[in-house]
Write an enzyme that holds these catalytic residues in place. Structure first.
Site, short mmCIF file in Angstrom:
data_model
loop_
_atom_site.label_atom_id
_atom_site.label_comp_id
_atom_site.label_asym_id
_atom_site.label_seq_id
_atom_site.Cartn_x
_atom_site.Cartn_y
_atom_site.Cartn_z
CG ASP A 1 16.45 30.33 39.69
OD1 ASP A 1 16.93 29.40 39.93
OD2 ASP A 1 16.09 31.11 38.74
CD GLU B 1 21.91 22.58 34.71
OE1 GLU B 1 21.48 23.27 35.51
OE2 GLU B 1 21.19 21.65 34.17
#
Length: 267
Positions: free
Chosen positions: A60, A49
């Site tokens: 995040d 990824e």
């Protein structure tokens, strides 16, 4: 069959689970990324990824937010990330690469232009964190037309009806977020993960990768017992951050973490 499907099929035949590391493209400088991708594969990664740097990575935590800032400081944009994938493909034509990020950079490029460029570069899947599956019909059709899988998130709080909808619209694999909160937060509860995956698997045969909260070999091995894939990000990105002034050590240090996880998952 796509590279992602082939990878999971091969692993399943071997009785093994996918190890899927996440790194942010261009962190801590653009020239680090492609050699690091190769090092990850050599250490046992099955799928990569690759994070697309974005100025407002809302899903995040601080670790990956700072990684995005470091990459953006070097001027890394979506087109540069595609160039990195293309360079990676010069040596590796087998390992699936999934771009993980946010919709805005793709919107700016345009769905069709992005899909064509991503396919040409060798991208296998796209996970756009802030694109709800309910609003992604056009996006899905265009990606599918270029052979790119669309990967969606399932959270601990996702209700069963919506789990079913996500399963019907995703492809490649599903990404189960193992904890409530942002990346790098909270503690992993493998039992609750297992319970949720039972619900998910009622509605799909797609492999399910589990991410968030996997910090070491022990947690990777525990998740591998209940999931089809183990997704690890923050611990790798943290390691990169610690080595900003010693870039030559990034690949060896990150590779050691992946190698330890691979060994634990396979034992």
């Amino acid at each position: 069959m796509s590279r992602i499907s082939s990878s999971f099929e091969k692993l399943n035949a071997e009785g093994r689970k996918a190890l899927i590391p996440y790194v942010t493209a261009g962190d801590c400088s653009p020239e680090v990324t492609v050699p690091l991708m190769h090092a990850l594969v050599e250490s046992g990664a099955d799928i990569i990824e690759l994070g697309v740097p974005f100025s407002d990575p809302m899903a995040d935590g601080p670790v990956i937010q700072l990684a995005c800032e470091r990459a953006l400081a070097h001027g890394v944009r979506l087109s540069d990330v595609l160039d990195m994938v293309k360079e990676f493909r010069n040596q590796d034509t087998q390992t699936p690469v999934v771009l993980m990020g946010y919709l805005n950079p793709i919107e700016v490029m345009g769905y069709e232009s992005f899909a064509a460029s991503a396919s040409e570069a060798g991208v296998d899947g796209v996970l756009t964190v802030d694109l709800p599956p309910e609003e992604s019909e056009e996006f899905n059709q265009i990606m599918k037309g270029h052979g790119i899988d669309t990967i969606y998130l399932v959270a601990p709080t996702t209700e069963e009806e919506r789990v079913k909808y996500i399963c019907e619209n995703g492809s490649g694999y599903l990404y189960y977020v193992s904890v409530k909160g942002v990346t790098g937060s909270a503690a992993l509860d493998v039992k609750s993960v297992s319970d949720k995956l039972e619900i998910v698997r009622k509605y799909t045969d797609l492999p399910v990768g589990v991410g968030f909260g996997i910090k070491d070999a022990d947690s990777a091995a525990a998740v591998a017992k209940v999931a089809d894939g183990v997704i690890v990000g923050s611990v790798l990105v943290n390691t990169i951050a610690d080595l900003v002034k010693d870039k030559a050590q990034i690949a060896p240090k990150v590779s050691a973490i992946i190698n330890n996880m691979r060994t634990a998952m396979d034992s």
